[in-house]
Design a protein around this motif. Structure first.
Motif, short mmCIF file in Angstrom:
data_model
loop_
_atom_site.label_atom_id
_atom_site.label_comp_id
_atom_site.label_asym_id
_atom_site.label_seq_id
_atom_site.Cartn_x
_atom_site.Cartn_y
_atom_site.Cartn_z
N VAL A 162 36.12 44.65 34.24
CA VAL A 162 36.23 45.22 35.58
C VAL A 162 34.90 45.06 36.30
CG1 VAL A 162 36.61 47.32 36.92
CG2 VAL A 162 38.00 46.87 34.88
N VAL A 163 34.94 44.48 37.49
CA VAL A 163 33.74 44.28 38.31
C VAL A 163 33.83 45.19 39.52
CG1 VAL A 163 32.44 42.62 39.69
CG2 VAL A 163 33.54 41.88 37.56
N GLU A 164 32.79 45.99 39.74
CA GLU A 164 32.77 46.92 40.87
C GLU A 164 31.84 46.41 41.97
OE1 GLU A 164 32.19 51.68 41.93
OE2 GLU A 164 32.10 50.97 39.86
N LEU A 165 32.35 46.36 43.20
CA LEU A 165 31.56 45.93 44.34
C LEU A 165 30.78 47.11 44.92
CD1 LEU A 165 34.20 43.66 46.11
CD2 LEU A 165 32.63 43.10 44.25
N LYS A 166 29.91 46.80 45.87
CA LYS A 166 29.05 47.84 46.45
C LYS A 166 29.84 48.91 47.18
CE LYS A 166 25.06 44.78 46.97
NZ LYS A 166 24.16 44.09 47.94
N ASP A 167 31.00 48.52 47.76
CA ASP A 167 31.80 49.50 48.50
C ASP A 167 32.76 50.27 47.59
OD1 ASP A 167 33.75 47.65 47.91
OD2 ASP A 167 34.41 47.33 49.97
N GLY A 168 32.65 50.04 46.27
CA GLY A 168 33.50 50.76 45.33
C GLY A 168 34.75 50.01 44.91
N THR A 169 35.07 48.90 45.58
CA THR A 169 36.23 48.09 45.21
C THR A 169 36.06 47.56 43.80
OG1 THR A 169 36.62 47.40 47.50
CG2 THR A 169 37.57 46.03 45.77
N LYS A 170 37.13 47.63 43.00
CA LYS A 170 37.09 47.14 41.63
C LYS A 170 38.09 45.99 41.47
CE LYS A 170 35.75 51.63 39.76
NZ LYS A 170 36.12 52.76 38.86
N ILE A 171 37.66 44.93 40.81
CA ILE A 171 38.51 43.77 40.58
C ILE A 171 38.44 43.39 39.11
CG2 ILE A 171 38.27 42.87 42.92
CD1 ILE A 171 36.27 40.81 41.76
N GLN A 172 39.47 42.66 38.64
CA GLN A 172 39.52 42.24 37.25
C GLN A 172 40.43 41.02 37.13
OE1 GLN A 172 41.64 44.94 34.64
NE2 GLN A 172 40.37 44.40 32.90
N HIS A 173 39.95 40.00 36.43
CA HIS A 173 40.82 38.85 36.17
C HIS A 173 41.87 39.24 35.14
CE1 HIS A 173 42.00 35.25 33.79
NE2 HIS A 173 42.14 34.74 35.00
N SER A 174 43.08 38.69 35.30
CA SER A 174 44.15 38.96 34.34
C SER A 174 45.00 37.71 34.16
CB SER A 174 45.04 40.11 34.81
OG SER A 174 46.13 40.28 33.93
N ALA A 175 45.08 37.23 32.91
CA ALA A 175 45.90 36.05 32.60
C ALA A 175 47.38 36.40 32.54
CB ALA A 175 45.45 35.44 31.28
N THR A 176 47.72 37.68 32.49
CA THR A 176 49.12 38.09 32.43
C THR A 176 49.70 38.36 33.82
OG1 THR A 176 48.60 40.45 32.18
CG2 THR A 176 48.75 39.14 30.17
N ASP A 177 48.86 38.33 34.84
CA ASP A 177 49.30 38.59 36.21
C ASP A 177 49.45 37.27 36.95
OD1 ASP A 177 48.70 39.26 39.24
OD2 ASP A 177 49.30 41.13 38.29
N ASN A 178 50.51 37.11 37.72
CA ASN A 178 50.74 35.82 38.35
C ASN A 178 49.69 35.47 39.41
OD1 ASN A 178 51.63 37.54 40.41
ND2 ASN A 178 53.28 36.18 41.03
N LYS A 179 49.01 36.46 39.98
CA LYS A 179 47.94 36.19 40.93
C LYS A 179 46.62 35.90 40.23
CE LYS A 179 49.63 38.94 44.86
NZ LYS A 179 50.87 39.47 44.27
#
Length: 271
Positions: free
Chosen positions: A164-181
């Motif tokens: 999980v990567v957190e941006l300065k504004d608090g947004t969190k993102i994560q790569h997922s191989a099981t998700d179609n996006k």
């Protein structure tokens, strides 16, 4: 956007047998086509009334993916719903149980190749099909910016590793191989900037799935960074139109579908 699999390599005959391609058109969303071309899994698809190699199948619920075999040919993989988890040879019992229970979202392992070489493998669990999914982080294209915020090399590496990567504004993102996006977030909307062929492509994502293990409702994603990135993208598209580019701002906006992301709209020269 450039993918590891070309559109002209799609196994149309096999997709036609599954009722997903007919009369020159696909019956799956552009989003799922993107997932196939990127080597990811589609959403769960429901296919009915099939006749495959003489076997009649009333209904099949499964995810699909494409991969390149040792001969360089593209093969279609069907991932049905298994009754029990399909154990992975690289995982210990404790690691498997932790992934299934959601105590861990990814496990990093090293796999031996050619006897004396090793490559890094990231493994996560697909709780819909009950399979463990492995991918090589070196093959993941991390964004250089998210909602206009530049990701550091450390953040890009963490993203490729499924962290999980957190941006300065608090947004969190994560790569997922099981998700179609290929991405999850605590926000429903994101704009990613990806470096391709010496230029930057803006990818608009809407209807993003929540982070694994997160039960709080997602934010709609209309953050200051998202709105500014969208405005910048439209301005760039307008400038390209003035230079004779066929895409217009209207084309851009009309293609921002609620559950699909744009495929390379808003491409700019490197800055």
């Amino acid at each position: 956007m450039k993918y590891p699999i070309n559109e002209n390599e799609m196994p149309l005959n096999e997709l036609e047998k599954l009722g997903l391609y007919k009369d020159g058109g696909f019956s799956i969303s552009p989003e799922n086509i993107d997932a196939l071309l990127a080597g990811r899994r589609t959403d769960m698809l429901s296919m009915a009334g099939l006749n495959i190699d003489g076997f009649a199948i009333r209904q099949l619920d499964a995810k699909l993916s494409l991969s390149r075999n040792t001969d360089g040919n593209i093969q279609l993989n069907i991932h049905p719903i298994y009754h029990e988890p399909q154990w992975h040879p690289l995982l210990s019992d404790d690691e498997e149980k932790a992934l299934i229970a959601g105590e861990k979202h990814v496990v990093s392992k090293e796999q031996e190749i050619d006897g004396n070489k090793k490559k890094k493998i990231i493994i996560e669990y697909d709780d819909l099909t009950r399979e463990f999914v492995a991918y090589e982080p070196d093959g993941v294209q991390a964004p250089i910016r998210v909602n206009g915020e530049e990701l550091s090399e450390k953040q890009q590496e963490a993203f490729r590793n499924g962290e999980v990567v957190e941006l300065k504004d608090g947004t969190k993102i994560q790569h997922s191989a099981t998700d179609n996006k290929g991405i999850r977030s605590d926000r429903k909307r994101l704009i990613l900037s990806v470096l391709l062929d010496g230029g930057i492509s803006y990818l608009v994502f809407r209807g993003i799935n929540n982070l694994k293990g997160r039960f709080e409702p997602q934010d709609e994603g209309f953050s200051k960074g998202y709105n500014q990135a969208l405005a910048n993208m439209m301005l760039i598209d307008k400038q390209e139109k003035e230079r004779g580019n066929e895409k217009t701002v209207h084309d851009l906006v009309s293609n921002l579908r609620e559950t699909q992301h744009s495929r390379g709209y808003g491409r700019t020269a490197a800055r």
